[in-house]
Design a protein around this motif. Sequence first.
Motif, PDB file in Angstrom:
ATOM      1  N   ALA A 184       0.804  -1.221   0.000  1.00 16.25           N
ATOM      2  CA  ALA A 184       0.000   0.000   0.000  1.00 16.25           C
ATOM      3  C   ALA A 184       0.833   1.265   0.000  1.00 16.25           C
ATOM      4  O   ALA A 184       0.383   2.312  -0.456  1.00 16.25           O
ATOM      5  N   GLU A 185       2.076   1.180   0.493  1.00 19.82           N
ATOM      6  CA  GLU A 185       2.882   2.400   0.620  1.00 19.82           C
ATOM      7  C   GLU A 185       3.521   2.846  -0.690  1.00 19.82           C
ATOM      8  O   GLU A 185       4.113   3.918  -0.760  1.00 19.82           O
ATOM      9  N   ARG A 186       3.420   2.049  -1.740  1.00 18.95           N
ATOM     10  CA  ARG A 186       4.023   2.427  -3.008  1.00 18.95           C
ATOM     11  C   ARG A 186       3.292   3.628  -3.605  1.00 18.95           C
ATOM     12  O   ARG A 186       2.065   3.613  -3.736  1.00 18.95           O
ATOM     13  N   ARG A 187       4.040   4.645  -3.996  1.00 16.62           N
ATOM     14  CA  ARG A 187       3.449   5.833  -4.601  1.00 16.62           C
ATOM     15  C   ARG A 187       3.948   5.991  -6.035  1.00 16.62           C
ATOM     16  O   ARG A 187       5.115   5.717  -6.320  1.00 16.62           O
ATOM     17  N   PRO A 188       3.075   6.439  -6.943  1.00 14.90           N
ATOM     18  CA  PRO A 188       3.514   6.616  -8.340  1.00 14.90           C
ATOM     19  C   PRO A 188       4.650   7.632  -8.444  1.00 14.90           C
ATOM     20  O   PRO A 188       4.581   8.720  -7.869  1.00 14.90           O
ATOM     21  N   ALA A 189       5.686   7.244  -9.188  1.00 11.35           N
ATOM     22  CA  ALA A 189       6.819   8.153  -9.401  1.00 11.35           C
ATOM     23  C   ALA A 189       6.702   8.888 -10.727  1.00 11.35           C
ATOM     24  O   ALA A 189       7.312   9.941 -10.908  1.00 11.35           O
ATOM     25  N   ASP A 190       5.927   8.343 -11.665  1.00  8.69           N
ATOM     26  CA  ASP A 190       5.758   8.953 -12.982  1.00  8.69           C
ATOM     27  C   ASP A 190       4.483   8.393 -13.605  1.00  8.69           C
ATOM     28  O   ASP A 190       3.819   7.536 -13.009  1.00  8.69           O
ATOM     29  N   PRO A 191       4.085   8.854 -14.797  1.00  9.49           N
ATOM     30  CA  PRO A 191       2.840   8.364 -15.407  1.00  9.49           C
ATOM     31  C   PRO A 191       2.807   6.852 -15.612  1.00  9.49           C
ATOM     32  O   PRO A 191       1.727   6.241 -15.535  1.00  9.49           O
ATOM     33  N   ILE A 192       3.952   6.228 -15.873  1.00 12.93           N
ATOM     34  CA  ILE A 192       3.965   4.768 -16.053  1.00 12.93           C
ATOM     35  C   ILE A 192       3.477   4.073 -14.796  1.00 12.93           C
ATOM     36  O   ILE A 192       2.744   3.078 -14.853  1.00 12.93           O
ATOM     37  N   ASP A 193       3.852   4.593 -13.639  1.00 13.09           N
ATOM     38  CA  ASP A 193       3.458   3.974 -12.374  1.00 13.09           C
ATOM     39  C   ASP A 193       1.962   4.037 -12.122  1.00 13.09           C
ATOM     40  O   ASP A 193       1.461   3.385 -11.189  1.00 13.09           O
ATOM     41  N   ARG A 194       1.241   4.803 -12.920  1.00 10.02           N
ATOM     42  CA  ARG A 194      -0.214   4.869 -12.746  1.00 10.02           C
ATOM     43  C   ARG A 194      -0.944   3.762 -13.506  1.00 10.02           C
ATOM     44  O   ARG A 194      -2.153   3.591 -13.361  1.00 10.02           O
ATOM     45  N   GLN A 195      -0.207   3.021 -14.333  1.00  6.80           N
ATOM     46  CA  GLN A 195      -0.795   1.880 -15.027  1.00  6.80           C
ATOM     47  C   GLN A 195      -0.968   0.711 -14.052  1.00  6.80           C
ATOM     48  O   GLN A 195      -0.295   0.622 -13.022  1.00  6.80           O
ATOM     49  N   SER A 196      -1.877  -0.200 -14.388  1.00  5.74           N
ATOM     50  CA  SER A 196      -2.069  -1.384 -13.556  1.00  5.74           C
ATOM     51  C   SER A 196      -0.884  -2.338 -13.711  1.00  5.74           C
ATOM     52  O   SER A 196      -0.379  -2.555 -14.817  1.00  5.74           O
ATOM     53  N   ALA A 197      -0.464  -2.928 -12.587  1.00  2.26           N
ATOM     54  CA  ALA A 197       0.617  -3.914 -12.613  1.00  2.26           C
ATOM     55  C   ALA A 197       0.091  -5.344 -12.579  1.00  2.26           C
ATOM     56  O   ALA A 197       0.882  -6.295 -12.652  1.00  2.26           O
ATOM     57  N   ARG A 198      -1.203  -5.512 -12.476  1.00  2.40           N
ATOM     58  CA  ARG A 198      -1.785  -6.854 -12.376  1.00  2.40           C
ATOM     59  C   ARG A 198      -1.872  -7.487 -13.757  1.00  2.40           C
ATOM     60  O   ARG A 198      -2.437  -6.905 -14.682  1.00  2.40           O
TER      61      ARG A 198
END
Length: 297
Positions: A184-198
């Motif tokens: 839960a503590e992971r925060r987006p660092a850039d627009p790529i991080d806003r994509q789903s990782a599942r």
Amino acid sequence: MRTLFTAIALLASATFATTSLAGQDPAPEQPPRYTAIKLWPNGAPGSAARRGEAEIGRDYWVRNIHDPSLLAFPADVANRNGAAIVIMPGGGHKLLVWTNEGTKVATALNRMGVTAFVLKYRLANEPGSKYSVEGDAADDARRAMRWVRAHAADYGIDPSRVGAMGFSAGGELVSLIADNPEPAERRPADPIDRQSARPDFQVLVFPGPRGIPATAIDNAPPAFLVAGSRDPCCAAPTVTLYEQLRKSGVSAELHMYADSGHAFNLDESNRISILHWPDRLQDWLADGGWLSPRPAK
């Protein structure tokens, strides 16, 4: 004299024939060129101290990875169906079995029309490593899934048809990102991080025990699992995860091969049934609609 003239004529005729045939030869095919992609343009979080070190590779393996990356294997445009798979090789988190559990798998998937990406992730069990499997290596796996979705249009990929495939230690990473919650503590660092990782679907090939039993099984994607029934490390986790998926109503298919151990890969067995496990995977992908040609969204 006549003999000399005859020899000259025959030589000229042979030269003409050779030249004519050479003119009909097709142009030589250029070998495919694969593109390596850095997952973090400014470097992976927590790797700054060793980021400049060179990777070490021998024969079929690679290690000393401090700048995680993907190697892209685009499917041929004429055969491409819009699906993609991120491949996570095994190696006990000490090294990556780069060819037999990575690049060879990618080219096999290309023949199915699937665009593939092979992941170089950080290794937690390598001597001197300060990385963790659940933290750094899993972060690399999630970032890879996000990167592929963020760049789906560049490869003719449908971002809702991106799967993950892992061998052994790589299978642990697949289960960690597919069947378990993201920290839960992971925060987006850039627009790529806003994509789903599942992953939209998961393929686990003799997966190790990390992440199993899973803790977010109800939201897990469809799964294909394969292992040897006599695999001392990975037979039990494979069956355990399958039972979790089955009891939770998640679509799953399991193949446990009799009298077989660990790391049979694509073609490293003398058992006929195991040699055909990639065919069973292709059947499963086809039945799930993942190989049906669809335009990228």
